[in-house]
Design a protein around this motif. Structure first.
Motif, PDB file in Angstrom:
ATOM      1  N   GLY A 113       1.240  -1.085   0.015  1.00 49.49           N
ATOM      2  CA  GLY A 113      -0.128   0.179  -0.226  1.00 49.49           C
ATOM      3  C   GLY A 113       0.757   0.940   0.047  1.00 49.49           C
ATOM      4  N   HIS A 114       1.513   1.235   0.163  1.00 46.87           N
ATOM      5  CA  HIS A 114       2.787   2.267   0.861  1.00 46.87           C
ATOM      6  C   HIS A 114       4.519   2.270   1.027  1.00 46.87           C
ATOM      7  CE1 HIS A 114      -0.998   4.713   1.353  1.00 46.87           C
ATOM      8  NE2 HIS A 114      -1.591   3.781   1.839  1.00 46.87           N
ATOM      9  N   GLY A 115       4.463   3.024   0.379  1.00 47.37           N
ATOM     10  CA  GLY A 115       6.214   3.389   0.950  1.00 47.37           C
ATOM     11  C   GLY A 115       6.579   2.738   1.723  1.00 47.37           C
ATOM     12  N   LEU A 116       8.558   2.057   1.873  1.00 46.00           N
ATOM     13  CA  LEU A 116       8.742   1.195   3.015  1.00 46.00           C
ATOM     14  C   LEU A 116       9.473   1.755   3.902  1.00 46.00           C
ATOM     15  CD1 LEU A 116       8.531  -2.374   2.736  1.00 46.00           C
ATOM     16  CD2 LEU A 116       6.546  -1.498   3.143  1.00 46.00           C
ATOM     17  N   GLY A 124      14.508  -3.018   9.314  1.00 47.65           N
ATOM     18  CA  GLY A 124      15.935  -3.321   8.796  1.00 47.65           C
ATOM     19  C   GLY A 124      15.660  -3.919   7.295  1.00 47.65           C
ATOM     20  N   GLN A 125      16.749  -3.544   6.763  1.00 46.29           N
ATOM     21  CA  GLN A 125      16.694  -4.416   5.596  1.00 46.29           C
ATOM     22  C   GLN A 125      16.156  -5.095   4.943  1.00 46.29           C
ATOM     23  OE1 GLN A 125      17.211  -1.443   2.807  1.00 46.29           O
ATOM     24  NE2 GLN A 125      16.739  -3.030   1.532  1.00 46.29           N
ATOM     25  N   GLU A 126      16.982  -6.322   5.538  1.00 41.06           N
ATOM     26  CA  GLU A 126      16.044  -7.829   5.333  1.00 41.06           C
ATOM     27  C   GLU A 126      14.095  -7.705   5.960  1.00 41.06           C
ATOM     28  OE1 GLU A 126      16.779 -11.645   7.169  1.00 41.06           O
ATOM     29  OE2 GLU A 126      18.195 -10.988   8.080  1.00 41.06           O
ATOM     30  N   GLY A 127      13.798  -6.955   6.694  1.00 39.83           N
ATOM     31  CA  GLY A 127      12.197  -7.302   7.086  1.00 39.83           C
ATOM     32  C   GLY A 127      11.185  -6.318   5.738  1.00 39.83           C
ATOM     33  N   ASP A 425       6.021 -12.608  11.872  1.00 40.61           N
ATOM     34  CA  ASP A 425       6.759 -11.855  13.382  1.00 40.61           C
ATOM     35  C   ASP A 425       7.105 -10.415  12.602  1.00 40.61           C
ATOM     36  OD1 ASP A 425       6.709 -14.363  15.039  1.00 40.61           O
ATOM     37  OD2 ASP A 425       8.838 -15.034  14.796  1.00 40.61           O
ATOM     38  N   ILE A 426       7.731 -10.382  11.322  1.00 43.13           N
ATOM     39  CA  ILE A 426       7.772  -9.565  10.327  1.00 43.13           C
ATOM     40  C   ILE A 426       6.837  -8.562  10.996  1.00 43.13           C
ATOM     41  CG2 ILE A 426       8.742  -8.016   7.973  1.00 43.13           C
ATOM     42  CD1 ILE A 426       9.075 -11.581   7.802  1.00 43.13           C
ATOM     43  N   PHE A 427       5.869  -8.710  10.162  1.00 45.70           N
ATOM     44  CA  PHE A 427       4.878  -7.420  10.762  1.00 45.70           C
ATOM     45  C   PHE A 427       4.141  -6.996  12.349  1.00 45.70           C
ATOM     46  CE2 PHE A 427       3.757  -8.630   6.532  1.00 45.70           C
ATOM     47  CZ  PHE A 427       3.354  -7.279   6.029  1.00 45.70           C
TER      48      PHE A 427
END
Length: 459
Positions: A113-116, A124-127, A425-427
């Protein structure tokens, strides 16, 4: 409260566990919210073979998982769990797809939906890389589901973001580079003003980003087709079964007016309609109105002029316009995101001037359908998917990007329950704030904030 119903509730303690009891609901938007499906183009063209009437819950039943909410999130969570062998009961307060799932613009767009970038510190970059890929996967889930269950939902491929201002062009350039850098698997291209008439028959736009891996579809036929597939896999679906009480504990008890579900796990998928069900979730999602009109059928020549490649399109304004053609060549034109909690007196009168600005040569067309509904907005515009406690999951606040992300949330929750991945877990690393102002002032405060961003568009 949300923008649809004003719900009073009380918290009750039983055996050391608390649950919420909804005591009163009254509709604030009768033009768009009825106990059955509100009139829309989608209802008028619903597939008869999947438009089933599921029974109400009138007894006590046992389940591995109880899912509350019969929209895309709930149905797809149930379907994913049934695929993994779980006994699932799904409760819907009205009809399957009654809310945004059966009324939305039907635009199937990649991403969450939107920029991260605002979430780089949390993820983090991995996420960020993982969420980016999951945003692509979310569209593929629908692609695969439609094929597997032969769901007739007018699925077509092709989508374009439309630039109106120079800063929009910079955004499109950044998106184009991101797609290249992240290995997006589908064809995409950046087009300039000189090629815009290949996509849309309007002089308003100065550039675009075409994505042939995104597209559009008939959302009500998709959700009812998925519900039918879930039922065939063994999911017990109950409509007109509004949840009145939830008792939390090692096993949950979910009560309706005439029945009860006892389950090991609970998944809450109320989204814009979660008020009265769980305070912690309701405080973090704000219902906002969004509206669509459908014209009379266009001639073949008109349709070719309006959208030559039959793509779905969306501009990049804060108060955006989005539109596409239906299978019978109607122009479905949407917009008017409204945070006030009140519908316009006439959706046609409010929205058709926007359509006329884009396509002045269609001013004479008759509007055959007009409808609206509530989408769930989060304060940070990042999907809210996670756990309230070890055996209670939730999914909500897709901020206008729900068609695909709902399908992803169902998969992530099922994977977590089945202990096959930790992608959920990432969310959960992204924290979601409570909207300020309390139930009475939350909508006006946000409306003022959005007015600022709309003024920036105008200026």
């Amino acid at each position: 409260s949300d923008c649809v119903k004003n719900t009073e509730h009380s918290t009750i303690i039983i055996d050391g566990h608390s649950f919420m009891h909804a005591t009163r609901s009254n509709y604030l938007n009768p033009q768009t919210h009825t106990d059955d499906y509100p009139a829309s183009y989608y209802v008028a063209t619903a597939n008869e073979d999947t438009q089933r009437n599921y029974p109400s819950l009138t007894e006590a039943v046992e389940a591995d998982v109880c899912v509350v909410g019969g929209g895309f999130s709930g149905v797809n969570t149930a379907l994913e769990l049934a695929d993994r062998g779980y006994k699932v009961v799904l409760l819907e307060g009205r009809r399957i797809g009654w809310g945004a799932s059966g009324r939305n613009g039907g635009q199937l767009i990649r991403g969450v939906g939107h920029g991260l970038d605002p979430f780089r510190k949390a993820l983090g970059q991995e996420g960020i890389d993982a969420v980016t890929q999951m945003g692509y996967e979310s569209v593929d889930i629908i692609r695969q589901r439609v094929a597997r269950f032969n769901i007739q939902c007018d699925l077509k491929w092709g989508y374009c973001d439309l630039a109106l201002r120079p800063r929009h062009l910079k955004d499109l350039d950044a998106d184009y580079e991101d797609l290249k850098a992240t290995g997006y698997a589908h064809k995409f291209e950046r087009i300039g003003k000189d090629r815009m008439h290949e996509v849309v028959g309007s002089d308003r736009y100065i550039g675009g980003l075409v994505d042939y891996g995104a597209g559009h579809l008939h959302p009500l036929n998709l959700i009812t087709g998925e519900a039918a597939a879930a039922a065939e896999l063994g999911v017990q679906i109950f409509e007109n079964s509004l949840v009145t009480e939830v008792q939390y504990g090692d096993r949950v008890r979910v009560r309706t007016a005439q029945g009860e579900v006892r389950a090991d796990r609970l998944v809450l998928c109320g989204n814009a309609y979660v008020a009265g069900l769980n305070d912690a979730l309701a405080d973090k999602v704000l219902p906002a109105g969004s509206y669509v009109i459908a014209t009379e059928p266009l001639t073949e020549a008109q349709a070719k002029q309006v959208l030559p490649q039959d793509m779905a399109v969306c501009d990049l304004n804060v108060a955006l316009d989005y539109y596409r053609l239906s299978a019978d060549r109607r122009l479905l034109f949407g917009g008017l995101c409204n945070y006030s909690g009140r519908d316009p007196a006439s959706i046609e009168a409010a929205l058709k001037p926007h359509m006329n600005k884009v396509f002045p040569y269609l001013k004479h067309l008759r509007i055959d359908y007009q409808w609206g509904g509530m989408i769930g907005i989060g304060a940070n515009r990042f999907p809210q998917i996670g756990r309230l406690q070890p055996n209670v999951y939730y999914a909500q606040a897709y901020s206008g990007h729900g068609l695909n992300v709902t399908h992803l949330s169902g998969r992530l929750i099922a994977e977590s329950i089945h202990q096959e991945s930790k992608r959920l877990d990432i969310f959960e690393k992204v924290k979601h704030i409570t909207f300020p102002g309390g139930p009475k002032f939350r909508s006006p405060i946000l409306a003022l904030g959005m007015l600022y961003h709309r003024l920036r568009d105008v200026i």
